[in-house]
Design an enzyme around this catalytic site. Structure first.
Site, short mmCIF file in Angstrom:
data_model
loop_
_atom_site.label_atom_id
_atom_site.label_comp_id
_atom_site.label_asym_id
_atom_site.label_seq_id
_atom_site.Cartn_x
_atom_site.Cartn_y
_atom_site.Cartn_z
N SER A 96 0.76 -1.31 0.00
CA SER A 96 0.05 0.03 -0.09
C SER A 96 0.81 1.20 0.10
CB SER A 96 -0.96 -0.01 1.25
OG SER A 96 -1.79 1.30 1.37
N HIS A 128 -2.08 7.11 -5.19
CA HIS A 128 -2.45 5.95 -3.98
C HIS A 128 -2.61 4.68 -4.83
CE1 HIS A 128 -5.62 3.19 -2.35
NE2 HIS A 128 -4.79 3.04 -1.57
N ASN A 172 -2.96 0.13 -3.93
CA ASN A 172 -2.91 -0.65 -2.80
C ASN A 172 -3.26 -2.36 -3.61
OD1 ASN A 172 -4.87 -2.70 -1.10
ND2 ASN A 172 -3.72 -1.50 0.47
N TYR A 173 -2.64 -3.10 -3.23
CA TYR A 173 -2.87 -4.71 -3.81
C TYR A 173 -2.82 -5.51 -3.00
CZ TYR A 173 -3.19 -2.24 -8.33
OH TYR A 173 -3.51 -1.64 -9.18
N ARG A 174 -3.96 -6.39 -2.57
CA ARG A 174 -3.71 -7.17 -1.32
C ARG A 174 -4.49 -8.52 -1.68
NH1 ARG A 174 -7.25 -3.01 -1.57
NH2 ARG A 174 -9.44 -3.27 -1.34
N SER A 181 -2.11 -4.18 15.22
CA SER A 181 -1.87 -3.44 13.78
C SER A 181 -0.76 -2.28 14.17
CB SER A 181 -3.05 -2.64 13.29
OG SER A 181 -3.94 -3.71 12.95
#
Length: 326
Positions: A116, A130, A132-134, A284
């Site tokens: 991210s 921005h 993000n790859y998840r 986290s």
């Protein structure tokens, strides 16, 4: 040497899993982090990425790479996380609003990994980006596993440059079209709908692509699609930075950038699903979750740009998304 730091799972474990999608996804996010960080550092020339590795006592950890107060970038963060354990009750409830889950006494084992990034340039003529790859995997009470991918890349300019918008969207469309020409229009609309600041009646930026909970047609095919999207990050953004990073700007243009940054903060703290999920997950790393926030932003009471100004032009696009590639 390929990565910014040793992989979270460790070289041996990653080598053991090198042929399954979970292992290949961790390799992909590590490679993406390194590729983006090196491209940005070469552009900036004034500051280096600080690299922090962290562990989560409940399982897993991550690598946070942050560049601050450079020549080109005010703040650029590229984070990798690979975490596992039990979902919190709050996270389970959040997930149940989107998927059918069979938990056991409120417990759901999970594994989540992703890369991210949010990049805030100094020059108001260089847009924020921005991506993000998840990948997410859970084990239900009966032992069956659910998995899905999510992610996207989107652009938030302070001022509208139509050539840049076309280049950005066309590059993402080409990555999508390698797999299915229906994907770009579907995920472009999803992006416009997701990054919507309801209380302002405007989008956060000029969009890109966004998708979540994708679990078909097959794990391998979705992984290949995500890989194509990740490989498109540098070519869709870096040419725009090179083009504008030395553009002159006025104090008034810098002020408008600060006001638009305020909108960015509002979306991320009020609506962003990833931020809310991260804050609800035990153990986290808060610094990594809030890495997306800019160093500086501004809120002015009842600020309205003049009619027919460049500031009014970008607001019109944020309120009424456009098709940039047809």
């Amino acid at each position: 040497q390929r990565f910014m730091a040793p992989p979270v799972s460790g070289p041996r474990e990653l080598w053991r899993r090198r042929r399954d999608v979970r292992g290949r996804m961790e390799l992909l996010i590590m490679e993406t982090q390194a590729e983006v960080c090196r491209a940005l550092a070469a552009l900036d020339g004034g500051a280096a990425f600080a690299v922090h590795t962290w562990e989560r006592k409940e399982g897993g950890g991550g690598i946070s790479c942050v560049l601050q107060d450079g020549h080109v970038f005010e703040k650029a963060g590229v984070n990798v996380s690979v975490v596992f354990g039990q979902l919190s009750a709050e996270a389970v409830q959040q997930m149940k609003s989107r998927k059918t889950l069979k938990d056991k006494d409120g417990k759901v084992p999970f594994c989540a990994m992703g890369v991210s990034s949010v990049i805030h340039p100094k020059n108001p003529h260089v847009p924020t980006v921005h991506f993000n790859y998840r990948y997410f995997e859970i084990e239900e009470a009966d032992g069956t596993k659910q998995w899905w991918f999510g992610g996207g890349t989107d652009l938030t300019p302070t001022y509208l440059n139509k050539e840049d918008a076309v280049h950005f969207h066309r590059t993402l469309k080409e990555a999508c079209d390698k797999h299915d020409p229906k994907l770009y229009p579907k995920y472009k609309k999803w992006c416009d709908d997701y990054f919507y600041i309801k209380h302002r009646g405007e989008r956060r930026g000029i969009g890109g692509i966004f998708f979540d909970d994708v679990d078909s047609p097959s794990k391998e095919e979705v992984f290949q699609f995500v890989q194509s999207c990740a490989k498109a990050i540098v070519p869709c953004y870096v040419p725009i930075v090179k083009k504008h990073c030395h553009d002159p700007f006025t104090p008034e243009e810098k002020l408008w950038q600060q006001l638009r940054r305020g909108r960015y903060v509002e979306f991320n703290l009020v609506y962003d699903r990833g931020t809310k999920f991260g804050l609800a997950t035990p153990g986290s790393r808060i610094e990594s979750i809030l890495m997306s926030l800019p160093l500086t932003a501004r809120w002015e009471y009842m600020h309205t740009p003049p009619e027919n100004s460049r500031e009014a032009e970008i607001l019109e696009v944020l309120r009424n998304p456009k098709d940039w590639v047809h």
